[in-house]
Design a protein around this motif. Sequence first.
Motif, short mmCIF file in Angstrom:
data_model
loop_
_atom_site.label_atom_id
_atom_site.label_comp_id
_atom_site.label_asym_id
_atom_site.label_seq_id
_atom_site.Cartn_x
_atom_site.Cartn_y
_atom_site.Cartn_z
N LEU A 34 0.84 -1.19 0.00
CA LEU A 34 0.00 0.00 0.00
C LEU A 34 0.88 1.25 0.00
O LEU A 34 2.02 1.20 0.47
N LEU A 35 0.34 2.36 -0.49
CA LEU A 35 1.02 3.64 -0.33
C LEU A 35 0.99 4.02 1.15
O LEU A 35 -0.01 3.79 1.84
N ASN A 36 2.07 4.60 1.64
CA ASN A 36 2.11 5.04 3.04
C ASN A 36 1.03 6.09 3.30
O ASN A 36 0.81 6.99 2.49
N SER A 37 0.38 5.94 4.43
CA SER A 37 -0.65 6.88 4.86
C SER A 37 -0.93 6.62 6.33
O SER A 37 -0.52 5.60 6.87
N PRO A 38 -1.64 7.55 7.01
CA PRO A 38 -2.01 7.30 8.40
C PRO A 38 -2.84 6.01 8.56
O PRO A 38 -2.76 5.34 9.59
N GLU A 39 -3.60 5.66 7.54
CA GLU A 39 -4.40 4.43 7.58
C GLU A 39 -3.51 3.19 7.72
O GLU A 39 -3.88 2.23 8.40
N VAL A 40 -2.36 3.23 7.08
CA VAL A 40 -1.45 2.08 7.10
C VAL A 40 -0.99 1.80 8.53
O VAL A 40 -0.94 0.64 8.96
N ASP A 41 -0.69 2.84 9.29
CA ASP A 41 -0.27 2.63 10.68
C ASP A 41 -1.40 2.06 11.51
O ASP A 41 -1.18 1.20 12.37
N LYS A 42 -2.61 2.50 11.27
CA LYS A 42 -3.78 1.95 11.98
C LYS A 42 -3.93 0.46 11.67
O LYS A 42 -4.17 -0.36 12.56
N ARG A 44 -1.53 -1.57 10.66
CA ARG A 44 -0.39 -2.27 11.26
C ARG A 44 -0.67 -2.57 12.73
O ARG A 44 -0.44 -3.68 13.20
N ARG A 45 -1.18 -1.57 13.46
CA ARG A 45 -1.48 -1.77 14.88
C ARG A 45 -2.56 -2.84 15.07
O ARG A 45 -2.45 -3.68 15.96
N GLU A 46 -3.59 -2.80 14.26
CA GLU A 46 -4.68 -3.77 14.37
C GLU A 46 -4.19 -5.19 14.07
O GLU A 46 -4.49 -6.14 14.80
N LEU A 47 -3.42 -5.33 12.99
CA LEU A 47 -2.90 -6.66 12.64
C LEU A 47 -1.91 -7.18 13.69
O LEU A 47 -1.91 -8.37 14.00
N ALA A 48 -1.10 -6.29 14.24
CA ALA A 48 -0.16 -6.70 15.29
C ALA A 48 -0.91 -7.20 16.51
O ALA A 48 -0.56 -8.23 17.10
N LYS A 49 -1.97 -6.49 16.88
CA LYS A 49 -2.77 -6.88 18.04
C LYS A 49 -3.37 -8.28 17.83
O LYS A 49 -3.30 -9.14 18.70
N VAL A 50 -3.94 -8.51 16.66
CA VAL A 50 -4.55 -9.81 16.36
C VAL A 50 -3.49 -10.91 16.32
O VAL A 50 -3.67 -11.98 16.88
N SER A 51 -2.35 -10.61 15.70
CA SER A 51 -1.32 -11.65 15.56
C SER A 51 -0.67 -12.00 16.90
O SER A 51 -0.24 -13.13 17.10
#
Length: 158
Positions: A34-42, A44-51
């Motif tokens: 994906l292109l970098n954006s504030p959404e990407v960090d959101k 990343r945090r969500e996927l990290a939490k689930v993983s």
Amino acid sequence: EKIEPKIKKNASTPVVSLKFDNITVRSNLVEITLLNSPEVDKIRRELAKVSFSDREAFFSFIQGVTESTFVISKNLERILEKNFSGKILLKMDKLSSISIALPPVSKNTPGVHYFLLKSLAWNNINLVETISNHNDLSFIFSDDSLEKAFSVIKSLAA
């Protein structure tokens, strides 16, 4: 120590003696860029939490200057797609990983990554992605290259 930090000097290529016994294979992966954006960090945090709560999940995040790439278990894909409204630059599925746990001495041993990458290339194995942390080295392959790649890497684990 599993890697002998001795390089036999040769006019062309250093020879690295590898000794590792912890190789992990994971299948059913997808890579999404994906292109970098504030959404990407959101995301990343969500996927990290689930993983973190699902030890079977595969999650890797690589952030470049303009793009970010997720390599994740297929079952995490819907979380990414649900939270992202922009354009997906690249999506590859039917991927697998081979991860190697390297001993700390590998950081001070020239040619460790080269030795592995050269062997894969000489065996005509395409590499989709490389993910490197302090003591972990993961290679991402298309599923149709996995068996051959594993055979080559296993043969190098002296």
